[in-house]
Design a protein around this motif. Structure first.
Motif, PDB file in Angstrom:
ATOM      1  N   GLU A 143     -12.502  13.960  -1.732  1.00 55.02           N
ATOM      2  CA  GLU A 143     -11.462  14.470  -2.637  1.00 55.02           C
ATOM      3  C   GLU A 143     -10.416  15.314  -1.898  1.00 55.02           C
ATOM      4  O   GLU A 143      -9.359  15.610  -2.452  1.00 55.02           O
ATOM      5  CB  GLU A 143     -12.091  15.336  -3.727  1.00 55.02           C
ATOM      6  CG  GLU A 143     -12.832  14.547  -4.789  1.00 55.02           C
ATOM      7  CD  GLU A 143     -13.295  15.473  -5.910  1.00 55.02           C
ATOM      8  OE1 GLU A 143     -12.441  15.952  -6.674  1.00 55.02           O
ATOM      9  OE2 GLU A 143     -14.504  15.744  -5.975  1.00 55.02           O
ATOM     10  N   LEU A 144     -10.761  15.738  -0.705  1.00 54.46           N
ATOM     11  CA  LEU A 144      -9.833  16.600   0.045  1.00 54.46           C
ATOM     12  C   LEU A 144      -8.748  15.737   0.692  1.00 54.46           C
ATOM     13  O   LEU A 144      -9.031  14.862   1.509  1.00 54.46           O
ATOM     14  CB  LEU A 144     -10.607  17.387   1.114  1.00 54.46           C
ATOM     15  CG  LEU A 144      -9.777  18.268   2.053  1.00 54.46           C
ATOM     16  CD1 LEU A 144      -8.915  19.260   1.278  1.00 54.46           C
ATOM     17  CD2 LEU A 144     -10.690  19.015   3.029  1.00 54.46           C
ATOM     18  N   MET A 145      -7.504  16.009   0.308  1.00 53.92           N
ATOM     19  CA  MET A 145      -6.402  15.207   0.837  1.00 53.92           C
ATOM     20  C   MET A 145      -5.929  15.774   2.175  1.00 53.92           C
ATOM     21  O   MET A 145      -5.920  16.989   2.379  1.00 53.92           O
ATOM     22  CB  MET A 145      -5.257  15.180  -0.171  1.00 53.92           C
ATOM     23  CG  MET A 145      -5.591  14.301  -1.381  1.00 53.92           C
ATOM     24  SD  MET A 145      -4.197  14.128  -2.515  1.00 53.92           S
ATOM     25  CE  MET A 145      -4.318  15.673  -3.406  1.00 53.92           C
ATOM     26  N   ASP A 146      -5.508  14.862   3.045  1.00 50.59           N
ATOM     27  CA  ASP A 146      -5.045  15.297   4.357  1.00 50.59           C
ATOM     28  C   ASP A 146      -3.898  16.302   4.253  1.00 50.59           C
ATOM     29  O   ASP A 146      -3.775  17.200   5.077  1.00 50.59           O
ATOM     30  CB  ASP A 146      -4.585  14.085   5.186  1.00 50.59           C
ATOM     31  CG  ASP A 146      -5.778  13.370   5.817  1.00 50.59           C
ATOM     32  OD1 ASP A 146      -6.829  14.036   5.981  1.00 50.59           O
ATOM     33  OD2 ASP A 146      -5.661  12.175   6.125  1.00 50.59           O
ATOM     34  N   LYS A 147      -3.050  16.130   3.250  1.00 47.17           N
ATOM     35  CA  LYS A 147      -1.874  17.013   3.117  1.00 47.17           C
ATOM     36  C   LYS A 147      -2.264  18.478   2.922  1.00 47.17           C
ATOM     37  O   LYS A 147      -1.477  19.373   3.209  1.00 47.17           O
ATOM     38  CB  LYS A 147      -0.980  16.545   1.967  1.00 47.17           C
ATOM     39  CG  LYS A 147      -1.511  16.862   0.567  1.00 47.17           C
ATOM     40  CD  LYS A 147      -0.575  16.389  -0.529  1.00 47.17           C
ATOM     41  CE  LYS A 147      -1.022  16.832  -1.914  1.00 47.17           C
ATOM     42  NZ  LYS A 147      -0.837  18.266  -2.172  1.00 47.17           N
ATOM     43  N   ASN A 148      -3.494  18.739   2.436  1.00 43.58           N
ATOM     44  CA  ASN A 148      -3.904  20.126   2.226  1.00 43.58           C
ATOM     45  C   ASN A 148      -4.580  20.755   3.455  1.00 43.58           C
ATOM     46  O   ASN A 148      -4.933  21.928   3.455  1.00 43.58           O
ATOM     47  CB  ASN A 148      -4.851  20.239   1.022  1.00 43.58           C
ATOM     48  CG  ASN A 148      -4.155  19.957  -0.295  1.00 43.58           C
ATOM     49  OD1 ASN A 148      -4.297  18.889  -0.875  1.00 43.58           O
ATOM     50  ND2 ASN A 148      -3.354  20.902  -0.747  1.00 43.58           N
ATOM     51  N   LYS A 149      -4.760  19.928   4.486  1.00 44.11           N
ATOM     52  CA  LYS A 149      -5.388  20.455   5.705  1.00 44.11           C
ATOM     53  C   LYS A 149      -4.330  21.012   6.646  1.00 44.11           C
ATOM     54  O   LYS A 149      -3.264  20.427   6.809  1.00 44.11           O
ATOM     55  CB  LYS A 149      -6.163  19.349   6.427  1.00 44.11           C
ATOM     56  CG  LYS A 149      -7.337  18.789   5.632  1.00 44.11           C
ATOM     57  CD  LYS A 149      -8.059  17.730   6.454  1.00 44.11           C
ATOM     58  CE  LYS A 149      -9.123  17.009   5.618  1.00 44.11           C
ATOM     59  NZ  LYS A 149      -9.727  15.871   6.336  1.00 44.11           N
ATOM     60  N   LEU A 150      -4.672  22.128   7.262  1.00 43.20           N
ATOM     61  CA  LEU A 150      -3.768  22.722   8.249  1.00 43.20           C
ATOM     62  C   LEU A 150      -4.583  22.978   9.517  1.00 43.20           C
ATOM     63  O   LEU A 150      -5.460  23.855   9.521  1.00 43.20           O
ATOM     64  CB  LEU A 150      -3.166  24.026   7.683  1.00 43.20           C
ATOM     65  CG  LEU A 150      -1.892  24.591   8.310  1.00 43.20           C
ATOM     66  CD1 LEU A 150      -1.327  25.712   7.439  1.00 43.20           C
ATOM     67  CD2 LEU A 150      -2.070  25.070   9.714  1.00 43.20           C
ATOM     68  N   ASN A 170       6.127  25.014   3.055  1.00 42.33           N
ATOM     69  CA  ASN A 170       5.858  23.574   2.960  1.00 42.33           C
ATOM     70  C   ASN A 170       5.186  23.222   1.623  1.00 42.33           C
ATOM     71  O   ASN A 170       4.035  23.581   1.376  1.00 42.33           O
ATOM     72  CB  ASN A 170       4.975  23.134   4.131  1.00 42.33           C
ATOM     73  CG  ASN A 170       5.016  21.629   4.312  1.00 42.33           C
ATOM     74  OD1 ASN A 170       5.209  20.887   3.355  1.00 42.33           O
ATOM     75  ND2 ASN A 170       4.834  21.186   5.551  1.00 42.33           N
ATOM     76  N   ASP A 171       5.933  22.513   0.780  1.00 41.35           N
ATOM     77  CA  ASP A 171       5.452  22.191  -0.561  1.00 41.35           C
ATOM     78  C   ASP A 171       4.267  21.225  -0.574  1.00 41.35           C
ATOM     79  O   ASP A 171       3.648  21.028  -1.620  1.00 41.35           O
ATOM     80  CB  ASP A 171       6.586  21.555  -1.392  1.00 41.35           C
ATOM     81  CG  ASP A 171       7.482  22.627  -1.984  1.00 41.35           C
ATOM     82  OD1 ASP A 171       7.085  23.806  -1.955  1.00 41.35           O
ATOM     83  OD2 ASP A 171       8.577  22.278  -2.459  1.00 41.35           O
ATOM     84  N   LYS A 172       3.953  20.623   0.557  1.00 44.04           N
ATOM     85  CA  LYS A 172       2.870  19.640   0.547  1.00 44.04           C
ATOM     86  C   LYS A 172       1.512  20.265   0.212  1.00 44.04           C
ATOM     87  O   LYS A 172       0.596  19.567  -0.214  1.00 44.04           O
ATOM     88  CB  LYS A 172       2.787  18.902   1.885  1.00 44.04           C
ATOM     89  CG  LYS A 172       2.210  19.711   3.037  1.00 44.04           C
ATOM     90  CD  LYS A 172       1.987  18.846   4.280  1.00 44.04           C
ATOM     91  CE  LYS A 172       1.291  19.669   5.356  1.00 44.04           C
ATOM     92  NZ  LYS A 172       0.660  18.853   6.382  1.00 44.04           N
ATOM     93  N   TYR A 173       1.411  21.583   0.364  1.00 47.38           N
ATOM     94  CA  TYR A 173       0.130  22.234   0.073  1.00 47.38           C
ATOM     95  C   TYR A 173      -0.096  22.501  -1.403  1.00 47.38           C
ATOM     96  O   TYR A 173      -1.156  22.966  -1.805  1.00 47.38           O
ATOM     97  CB  TYR A 173       0.007  23.559   0.860  1.00 47.38           C
ATOM     98  CG  TYR A 173       0.033  23.346   2.359  1.00 47.38           C
ATOM     99  CD1 TYR A 173      -1.054  22.790   3.014  1.00 47.38           C
ATOM    100  CD2 TYR A 173       1.159  23.694   3.108  1.00 47.38           C
ATOM    101  CE1 TYR A 173      -1.035  22.580   4.375  1.00 47.38           C
ATOM    102  CE2 TYR A 173       1.194  23.489   4.479  1.00 47.38           C
ATOM    103  CZ  TYR A 173       0.097  22.925   5.113  1.00 47.38           C
ATOM    104  OH  TYR A 173       0.116  22.708   6.454  1.00 47.38           O
ATOM    105  N   LEU A 174       0.938  22.230  -2.227  1.00 49.70           N
ATOM    106  CA  LEU A 174       0.757  22.417  -3.682  1.00 49.70           C
ATOM    107  C   LEU A 174      -0.393  21.542  -4.173  1.00 49.70           C
ATOM    108  O   LEU A 174      -0.485  20.368  -3.839  1.00 49.70           O
ATOM    109  CB  LEU A 174       2.039  22.032  -4.422  1.00 49.70           C
ATOM    110  CG  LEU A 174       3.098  23.132  -4.557  1.00 49.70           C
ATOM    111  CD1 LEU A 174       4.365  22.557  -5.168  1.00 49.70           C
ATOM    112  CD2 LEU A 174       2.580  24.287  -5.403  1.00 49.70           C
ATOM    113  N   PHE A 175      -1.262  22.144  -4.964  1.00 50.83           N
ATOM    114  CA  PHE A 175      -2.414  21.404  -5.490  1.00 50.83           C
ATOM    115  C   PHE A 175      -2.006  20.667  -6.759  1.00 50.83           C
ATOM    116  O   PHE A 175      -1.377  21.227  -7.624  1.00 50.83           O
ATOM    117  CB  PHE A 175      -3.557  22.379  -5.810  1.00 50.83           C
ATOM    118  CG  PHE A 175      -4.825  21.688  -6.216  1.00 50.83           C
ATOM    119  CD1 PHE A 175      -5.636  21.092  -5.287  1.00 50.83           C
ATOM    120  CD2 PHE A 175      -5.206  21.660  -7.561  1.00 50.83           C
ATOM    121  CE1 PHE A 175      -6.820  20.462  -5.659  1.00 50.83           C
ATOM    122  CE2 PHE A 175      -6.387  21.025  -7.935  1.00 50.83           C
ATOM    123  CZ  PHE A 175      -7.193  20.429  -6.986  1.00 50.83           C
ATOM    124  N   SER A 176      -2.372  19.401  -6.838  1.00 49.79           N
ATOM    125  CA  SER A 176      -2.006  18.658  -8.047  1.00 49.79           C
ATOM    126  C   SER A 176      -3.054  17.596  -8.335  1.00 49.79           C
ATOM    127  O   SER A 176      -3.929  17.341  -7.531  1.00 49.79           O
ATOM    128  CB  SER A 176      -0.657  18.004  -7.876  1.00 49.79           C
ATOM    129  OG  SER A 176      -0.657  17.242  -6.687  1.00 49.79           O
TER     130      SER A 176
END
Lengths: 176, 176
Positions: A143-150, A170-176
């Motif tokens: 369930e963990l998307m690559d976009k939320n990884k730093l 960076n808006d990519k970390y917004l959870f949706s």
């Protein structure tokens, strides 16, 4: 203006606390919730949060209640805790009636870096194998998307401000 | 069986933390809420709780939410904070739908003892005049009943267990 709840997650030893505390300092009207501290409020009769579902649920209920109160008082909230996507989803459900942005950042590093950093901790606070197990759990969470990884192993401590900028901008970390 | 919320109050330097932490250890399934820790969750934009009503209200809302969650999970709760009768009344209102005993203990000492103990603290943590002002506030609070006061200057540290016994066994501290 919408306030923001930042969830700074990742395995133990990845730099969650350092990152969270710097982040909270950069925000106006901001609050810091240490999930570890919250999990230590029960003293006698609690289990280890990672072994005992009741204790983990109570911790998340406490984090959720504190976050709601802080949002009522118009604070931005930084949560520093090992948070998996299903837990972030649960929290976002709890906050669904509010105008709030949820930013979910999972700090990641490679195994060698995490082992190295863990050995730098005071002896009683070293996580040992637990750090690596958590790292694998994040790696294997579908369930963990690559976009939320730093990934932070390419950053040095001096570059913490760049990590903070990345989280803020960076808006990519917004959870949706 | 009814669970109990213990509110261990009194001016700064009177031994609230030491007493609370020993108390929580003696109880089955028990939790410890440090009001000071809770008041430090807001970082940027908070006021001093004793000068800023909003910050104080937020702190009590957070203490109340944590207490409710802990009671839901059947913990006994020990709250360590400067709590005046009107605040305890407010908290008891928040908990009115629950089967719960509320024990309210205001630890008191004389001025000389409080000054002496304050000087034993690490420099950054000394309260100075603030301790004496709080002591007077408790002394002058007309809502505070004598039965809820527990004078500790006749106790020595070795007698902490007697204080704990007194708090656990003497029904006069029940808040009503």
């Amino acid at each position: 203006m919408k306030n923001t709840v930042y969830i700074i997650s990742g395995p133990a030893g990845v730099g969650k606390s350092t990152t969270s505390q710097r982040l909270v300092q950069q925000l106006n009207k901001s609050a810091y919730i240490s999930g570890d501290d919250v999990s230590h409020i029960p003293v006698n009769g609690r289990g280890m949060p990672w072994l005992d579902q009741d204790t983990l649920d109570l911790t998340w209920n406490n984090i959720s209640s504190l976050t709601k109160n802080l949002l009522d008082y118009e604070y931005n909230v930084v949560i520093d805790y090992v948070a998996f996507p299903n837990e972030v989803k649960w929290l976002s459900q709890q906050l669904r009636n509010r105008e709030v942005r949820i930013v979910y950042v999972v700090l990641m590093v490679d195994k060698e870096t995490i082992k190295f950093r863990d050995r730098l901790r005071p002896e009683g606070e070293q996580m040992g194998e637990r750090s690596l197990i958590l790292l694998e759990e994040f790696d294997n969470d579908t369930e963990l998307m690559d976009k939320n990884k730093l990934y932070t192993h390419q950053y040095r401590v001096e570059q913490l401000s760049e990590i903070i900028e990345e989280i803020l901008k960076n808006d990519k970390y917004l959870f949706s």
